[in-house]
Design a protein around this motif. Structure first.
Motif, PDB file in Angstrom:
ATOM      1  N   TRP A 120       0.638  -0.983   0.022  1.00 43.80           N
ATOM      2  CA  TRP A 120       0.220   0.070   0.448  1.00 43.80           C
ATOM      3  C   TRP A 120       1.087   1.049   0.234  1.00 43.80           C
ATOM      4  O   TRP A 120       0.501   2.648  -0.618  1.00 43.80           O
ATOM      5  CB  TRP A 120      -1.172   0.269   1.126  1.00 43.80           C
ATOM      6  N   LYS A 124       1.156   3.947  -2.785  1.00 46.28           N
ATOM      7  CA  LYS A 124      -0.095   5.755  -2.934  1.00 46.28           C
ATOM      8  C   LYS A 124       1.044   6.396  -3.320  1.00 46.28           C
ATOM      9  O   LYS A 124       1.188   7.664  -3.458  1.00 46.28           O
ATOM     10  CB  LYS A 124      -0.432   5.542  -1.481  1.00 46.28           C
ATOM     11  N   ARG A 481      -3.502  -1.154   4.129  1.00 47.61           N
ATOM     12  CA  ARG A 481      -3.909   0.728   4.134  1.00 47.61           C
ATOM     13  C   ARG A 481      -4.447   1.450   4.855  1.00 47.61           C
ATOM     14  O   ARG A 481      -3.275   2.779   4.955  1.00 47.61           O
ATOM     15  CB  ARG A 481      -5.492   0.182   3.219  1.00 47.61           C
ATOM     16  N   GLU A 485      -1.950   5.087   4.778  1.00 46.65           N
ATOM     17  CA  GLU A 485      -2.655   6.354   4.928  1.00 46.65           C
ATOM     18  C   GLU A 485      -2.375   7.655   6.057  1.00 46.65           C
ATOM     19  O   GLU A 485      -1.772   8.446   6.111  1.00 46.65           O
ATOM     20  CB  GLU A 485      -4.273   6.138   4.993  1.00 46.65           C
TER      21      GLU A 485
END
Length: 517
Positions: A120, A124, A481, A485
């Motif tokens: 992830w 990103k 994820r 973030e």
């Protein structure tokens, strides 16, 4: 002529000068020293007129004699220098697969949570990510030694949402983890559902959990004892007051396939991996005094020390931040920073807890409609394949936790704890045979059996993703994820996991999950 070799001792800084003697620049003296050993050679009949006599030892003297001699002396000089103190020489082999000298993010722990975080992060952004795993054979990894279940039947909304998001990820896994020109991922995701059983005392809690699950979007239903018997005739309903059954997005899959898929995809995206063990950190300390007069010392990691396998070789890796996904052994990383039990701050309440898994064969056992059943006694089983095999186990009582110094299986636990529960719930299991068994570790959160996700207050650039207490595998896609973030966006965007942060650990306010298997 002579040459000097200089070596510095790594421990005291003293230098040692060694003088080596090279081969003579001119061969005349050596030639004369060899002459007594040589005898005249007869003139060859084919020699041209005026030919010179030669010298021979019985075989022609090689023209590369001096080159070979110099090569051997050079080799001896090189070996002597390598063996000096401070040279780094070791009888153990040198690992050529060294990690990079610097990177942006080091993920410690190459289990499914660690590789999900790496995937992830890379998805990103273009940050450089290194995953450090001490055993790339995964012979002792919690991921591959689990029962492989996924469910939404939890009591906390965070756990329900995490597993629901992961289920959607798994159902569409090839759109996420498929790699061009590689075989598609086949998780063998069997959506047979989870079936929880409750007695009269447990039934009110099950009803509360059901309400929370439905509110979060999980597809579950409650069954009375009569409805349970009608749906699954092979079950004995003795002592059952209520059952909760997952209608979709629940079941089991192959843990190794998920781990391999995350790893393969992450590597294809540019994530680097290293086989080694983190043995320490280089860090700075920022100290100040709180309003209450209490000293506070916050660490900032500058580099990670990686010990190469089967070697004395260590490689420092400079980095911006570290993700602690070391599972059952994640508390050790904080102890390397001087944080934990007997040190500064509140220790990370995560420790290894050993769990046994048994494979049994019962030709007359439940058929294809068999769910992942969790008995009110804590004993569980699920179908394994199509040939009458099942996976079974149970968690021991707190006072009977097994020794975690090894992964040996206690077969008496099956005889005394697991088999009686299986036979009482499914009469066909009176006749079964244990065909295999293994043990694995839970990264057990002793405070409240829930994951810890977020920054550690005394380690300014260490993010935690640990303590999932047996449900890390099923929540790994969503947890990865969430960590990405938090790192890249500065906060949770998809799922709000703030309650899973370290604050509750500091305040010693457990966020209890009531559905731990």
């Amino acid at each position: 002529m002579s040459a000097r070799g200089v070596s510095a001792c790594s421990s005291c800084g003293a230098s040692l000068t060694v003088r080596f003697f090279s081969a003579p620049a001119a061969p005349a003296d050596m030639w004369r020293s060899l002459q007594p050993k040589l005898r005249p050679a007869a003139r060859s009949p084919a020699a041209p007129p005026g030919g010179r006599r030669g010298l021979s030892t019985g075989t022609p003297l090689r023209s590369g004699f001096f080159k070979d001699l110099e090569a051997q002396l050079s080799s001896m000089r090189r070996k002597a220098v390598e063996a000096l103190p401070g040279s780094g020489w070791s009888p153990l082999p040198v690992d050529s697969a060294l990690p990079p000298e610097n990177t942006d993010i080091v993920v410690v722990g190459g289990g499914v949570v660690g590789w999900s975080v790496a995937y992830w992060l890379r998805k990103k952004s273009r940050v450089r990510v290194l995953v450090v795993e001490r055993d790339l054979t995964y012979s002792r990894a919690s991921t591959v030694l689990s029962a492989g279940g996924i469910r939404q039947q939890f009591s906390l909304p965070e756990n329900i949402h995490l597993s629901l998001a992961s289920a959607h990820f798994l159902k569409d896994i090839n759109s996420h983890l498929g790699v061009l020109d590689q075989d598609p991922v086949d998780l063998q995701f069997n959506q047979g559902g989870y079936l929880f059983l409750a007695n009269e005392k447990q039934a009110p809690v099950m009803e509360e959990n059901y309400t929370a699950q439905r509110a979060a979007g999980a597809q579950v239903c409650l069954l009375s004892a009569a409805q349970l018997k009608q749906r699954f005739p092979w079950i004995s309903t003795e002592g059952v007051a209520l059952a909760s059954y997952g209608l979709e997005n629940e079941g089991w899959f192959d843990p190794w396939t998920l781990l391999s898929a995350f790893r393969r995809k992450a590597l294809s995206m540019g994530v680097q991996q290293c086989s080694g063990e983190v043995t320490g950190f280089n860090y700075s300390i920022n100290a100040w005094t709180s309003e209450d007069g209490e000293p506070i010392r916050v660490r900032r990691i500058r580099s990670v020390q990686v010990q190469m396998p089967s070697s004395l070789q260590k490689q420092p890796v400079e980095c911006t931040l570290v993700v602690n996904a070391a599972g059952a052994f994640s508390a050790r990383l904080l102890e390397m920073l001087g944080v934990g039990a007997g040190m500064e701050g509140v220790p990370l309440p995560v420790e290894p807890r050993k769990r046994f898994v048994f494979v049994v064969h019962c030709p007359d056992g439940p058929g294809l409609d068999s769910p992942f059943l969790i008995d009110q006694s804590g004993v569980y089983f699920r179908r394994e394949g199509l040939g009458g095999s099942y996976i079974a186990g149970a968690s021991p009582e707190e006072a009977d936790e097994p020794d975690v110094r090894d992964l040996e299986v206690d077969h008496r636990f099956f005889e005394d704890r697991v088999w009686p529960g299986l036979a009482a719930r499914v009469p066909a299991f009176e006749k079964l045979k244990v065909t295999s068994s293994w043990a694995g570790f839970y990264d057990y959160n002793t405070l409240d059996q829930n994951g810890i996700v977020g920054l550690h207050p005394l380690a300014a650039n260490m993010y935690l993703a640990t303590g999932f207490s047996g449900h890390g595998l099923q929540q790994a896609p969503a947890v990865g994820r969430a960590v990405a973030e938090l790192v890249l966006d500065g906060g949770f965007r998809t799922l709000d996991l703030r309650r899973f942060g370290f604050t509750r650990i500091l305040q010693q306010k457990p966020l209890m999950e009531r559905n731990i298997v």
